[in-house]
Design a protein around this motif. Structure first.
Motif, PDB file in Angstrom:
ATOM      1  N   UNK A  21      46.550  27.859  43.720  1.00  0.00           N
ATOM      2  CA  UNK A  21      47.927  28.288  43.953  1.00  0.00           C
ATOM      3  C   UNK A  21      48.179  29.669  43.349  1.00  0.00           C
ATOM      4  N   UNK A  22      47.158  30.250  42.733  1.00  0.00           N
ATOM      5  CA  UNK A  22      47.302  31.559  42.106  1.00  0.00           C
ATOM      6  C   UNK A  22      46.812  32.628  43.084  1.00  0.00           C
ATOM      7  N   UNK A  23      47.747  33.360  43.646  1.00  0.00           N
ATOM      8  CA  UNK A  23      47.394  34.286  44.718  1.00  0.00           C
ATOM      9  C   UNK A  23      46.591  35.482  44.221  1.00  0.00           C
ATOM     10  N   UNK A  24      46.781  35.881  42.950  1.00  0.00           N
ATOM     11  CA  UNK A  24      45.968  36.987  42.442  1.00  0.00           C
ATOM     12  C   UNK A  24      44.493  36.612  42.447  1.00  0.00           C
ATOM     13  N   UNK A  25      44.184  35.338  42.146  1.00  0.00           N
ATOM     14  CA  UNK A  25      42.801  34.877  42.177  1.00  0.00           C
ATOM     15  C   UNK A  25      42.279  34.810  43.610  1.00  0.00           C
ATOM     16  N   UNK A  77      50.314  31.217  32.104  1.00  0.00           N
ATOM     17  CA  UNK A  77      50.559  32.215  33.143  1.00  0.00           C
ATOM     18  C   UNK A  77      51.561  33.238  32.631  1.00  0.00           C
ATOM     19  N   UNK A  78      51.075  34.467  32.385  1.00  0.00           N
ATOM     20  CA  UNK A  78      51.950  35.503  31.832  1.00  0.00           C
ATOM     21  C   UNK A  78      53.151  35.817  32.722  1.00  0.00           C
ATOM     22  N   UNK A  79      52.987  35.895  34.048  1.00  0.00           N
ATOM     23  CA  UNK A  79      54.181  36.140  34.875  1.00  0.00           C
ATOM     24  C   UNK A  79      55.254  35.076  34.676  1.00  0.00           C
ATOM     25  N   UNK A 121      38.328  36.033  47.343  1.00  0.00           N
ATOM     26  CA  UNK A 121      38.014  35.511  48.680  1.00  0.00           C
ATOM     27  C   UNK A 121      38.064  36.566  49.780  1.00  0.00           C
ATOM     28  N   UNK A 122      37.218  36.353  50.799  1.00  0.00           N
ATOM     29  CA  UNK A 122      37.174  37.252  51.955  1.00  0.00           C
ATOM     30  C   UNK A 122      38.044  36.754  53.115  1.00  0.00           C
ATOM     31  N   UNK A 123      38.252  35.429  53.190  1.00  0.00           N
ATOM     32  CA  UNK A 123      39.131  34.884  54.232  1.00  0.00           C
ATOM     33  C   UNK A 123      40.027  33.819  53.624  1.00  0.00           C
ATOM     34  N   UNK A 124      41.173  33.594  54.275  1.00  0.00           N
ATOM     35  CA  UNK A 124      42.146  32.619  53.794  1.00  0.00           C
ATOM     36  C   UNK A 124      42.543  31.694  54.941  1.00  0.00           C
ATOM     37  N   UNK A 125      42.408  30.372  54.716  1.00  0.00           N
ATOM     38  CA  UNK A 125      42.908  29.377  55.659  1.00  0.00           C
ATOM     39  C   UNK A 125      44.152  28.740  55.068  1.00  0.00           C
ATOM     40  N   UNK A 133      41.203  23.995  42.461  1.00  0.00           N
ATOM     41  CA  UNK A 133      42.009  24.408  41.306  1.00  0.00           C
ATOM     42  C   UNK A 133      41.165  24.455  40.020  1.00  0.00           C
ATOM     43  N   UNK A 134      40.025  25.158  40.042  1.00  0.00           N
ATOM     44  CA  UNK A 134      39.157  25.120  38.855  1.00  0.00           C
ATOM     45  C   UNK A 134      39.696  25.919  37.678  1.00  0.00           C
ATOM     46  N   UNK A 135      40.630  26.840  37.935  1.00  0.00           N
ATOM     47  CA  UNK A 135      41.093  27.730  36.869  1.00  0.00           C
ATOM     48  C   UNK A 135      42.443  27.328  36.303  1.00  0.00           C
ATOM     49  N   UNK A 136      42.982  26.168  36.720  1.00  0.00           N
ATOM     50  CA  UNK A 136      44.350  25.807  36.352  1.00  0.00           C
ATOM     51  C   UNK A 136      44.569  25.768  34.846  1.00  0.00           C
ATOM     52  N   UNK A 137      43.526  25.372  34.086  1.00  0.00           N
ATOM     53  CA  UNK A 137      43.701  25.229  32.640  1.00  0.00           C
ATOM     54  C   UNK A 137      42.856  26.227  31.855  1.00  0.00           C
TER      55      UNK A 137
END
Length: 495
Positions: free
Chosen positions: A196-200, A451-453, A205-209, A164-168
């Protein structure tokens, strides 16, 4: 490059990880997603050498790897950027980056000039400007996170774990961080990215676990998945609408802020929040949003202006007076400002109400536990026991305890600063529903969010700050990403 097979870890009777697998490849960014309590943080601590797995194997470049401590992880080329900054507040920024690894001159004296120069070089690489000589105390969450990132980059790690490096971080800061992450990835490093930010996730990322309840669920190429598929695998169910539909029944003015000014932080800030209304305070990191709400709540003093609650002036610089008037503040920094980490979950959840729960000045455990259980269950806090220290919980569950603590006071005005930072998608929807219910019950809600959304989905009005001043007051019917960002960057204003 790094392979985990059959990794399990338990803490007493609680199984945090069960037969987890993970494969990190050089030159690839790999996302790890799951709800709070899914086991992500435990897995990160195993990679960092802070925890030793009870079962399973870890191999690096095909060779068995045993991490007996953080030094072993560092020597193996694994660097971890944690979700919560862990800086020494009385040391300088440069000293925090090179703690235990300071460059030395003759006679083993610390080479302060070299340390300062290396720190400045790391910040240049990140594209940010932080004085290496300033103390860490007083840094914003965003700047603390950037110092942690610089510390990780100083290792020249082959494997970079980003929890979560981008949370803040603001949008500009996120892009700078991603540019560094992409450069590391393209240079052959393996990047494990937790967010937790799916746009990021889908951008980097190339793969998701996916993990759920301490178990591995799936690993797939990002291009083969949709956000809805990932969410369903994370929560094991369909998630209701992220932003509840509601029609604001605006009532009388609850919170009035008139001409609030503090030199160097904000100037001439005036706004009103009515009962039954959700008002978002938006703007870039450093615009003064958190400073304003801290002053409103009485945590920080202000130079001029007035705060009124239900028409009555609020004493300046008194959080106790704010609480007595029916205000509640969920702060941005939960570890430093929202919780007492050594105290139990139940004690933290009842701190603002300890006098109402006591008899003849004595606090009784059953009353405290019953009150804590009501809200921790409502917010689905995952804890083995309410008597456990709150510091043993995952970051997202700690955030839920902060929310539970203040919601239990039945506030008339609820101020929330980044209420869903570090919270999974399922709990985000629950928090949004709770905020909407509180507004429907007549509570005035003032929400700070990056978070704008979230701002556009939740707010009846959007107040936009730019460089310490209120730049715009935009009604929901006219609020969109363009109008908010134009005001936040000083390019335009809407009222």
């Amino acid at each position: 490059m790094l392979v985990l097979e059959g990794v399990s870890k338990s803490f007493g009777a609680v199984a945090a990880l069960r037969d987890v697998r993970l494969e990190l490849r050089g030159g690839e960014a790999h996302a790890l997603v799951g709800e709070n309590g899914a086991g992500k943080s435990t897995l990160v601590k195993i990679l960092a050498g802070a925890h030793t797995p009870d079962a399973g194997t870890i191999t690096l470049d095909g060779e068995p790897l045993r991490l007996a401590g953080p030094a072993d992880a560092r020597d193996a080329g694994i660097a971890v950027i944690y979700q919560e900054p862990t800086l020494f507040p009385d040391l300088t920024v440069a000293e925090n980056i090179f703690i235990g690894r300071q460059p030395l001159r003759s006679m083993r004296r610390v080479d302060t000039a070299a340390m300062r120069a290396r720190a400045a070089g790391l910040f240049d690489r990140l594209g940010v400007h932080i004085d290496p000589d300033r103390p860490a105390r007083g840094l914003s969450i965003a700047d603390q996170q950037l110092v942690e990132i610089a510390k990780a980059l100083s290792f020249d790690a082959r494997i970079l774990v980003m929890d979560e490096p981008t949370a803040a971080l603001s949008g500009v800061e996120v892009e700078r961080l991603f540019a560094v992450a992409r450069a590391l990835r393209d240079g052959g490093a393996a990047v494990l990215f937790i967010s937790h930010r799916f746009d990021e996730v889908f951008s980097l990322c190339q793969r998701i676990t996916v993990m759920r309840d301490g178990r591995w669920v799936s690993t797939d190429a990002t291009g083969e998945l949709t956000v809805d598929q990932v969410v369903r695998r994370m929560v094991g169910r369909e998630v209701s609408s992220m932003y509840p539909r509601r029609t604001a029944a605006v009532k009388e003015a609850r919170l009035e802020v008139d001409g609030l000014t503090r030199a160097g932080a904000f100037a001439d800030v005036s706004f009103t929040v009515h009962g039954g209304e959700i008002v978002a305070l938006a703007g870039l990191v450093g615009a003064g949003r958190s400073e304003v709400i801290r002053a409103v709540f009485g945590v920080d003093r202000y130079d001029t202006g007035e705060v009124r609650v239900d028409g009555k002036p609020l004493a300046k610089g008194s959080a106790a007076a704010a609480i007595a008037a029916g205000l509640a503040l969920v702060p941005e920094d939960r570890r430093q400002q929202g919780l007492v980490m050594e105290l139990s979950v139940e004690r933290n959840a009842t701190l603002p109400r300890r006098w109402s729960l006591s008899r003849l000045g004595l606090l009784f455990g059953p009353s405290e536990r019953r009150d804590a259980r009501t809200w921790t269950e409502r917010l689905q806090v995952k804890a083995a026991r309410l008597s456990d220290p709150v510091g043993t919980l995952s970051g997202g569950n700690q955030q839920k305890v902060v929310l539970a603590k203040w919601l239990s006071t039945a506030p008339r005005v609820l101020i929330v600063d980044e209420p869903t930072r570090g919270i999974d998608v399922g709990t985000k929807a629950e928090v949004h529903r709770l905020l909407s219910e509180l507004a429907d019950d007549g509570v005035a809600v003032l929400m700070v969010s990056s978070e704008l959304p979230e701002v556009l989905g939740m707010a009846d009005r959007v107040l936009v700050m730019h460089e310490g001043r209120l730049a715009a007051d935009i009604p929901r019917t006219r609020a969109d990403e363009e109008s908010v960002m134009l005001a936040a960057t000083g390019q335009g204003a809407s009222t």
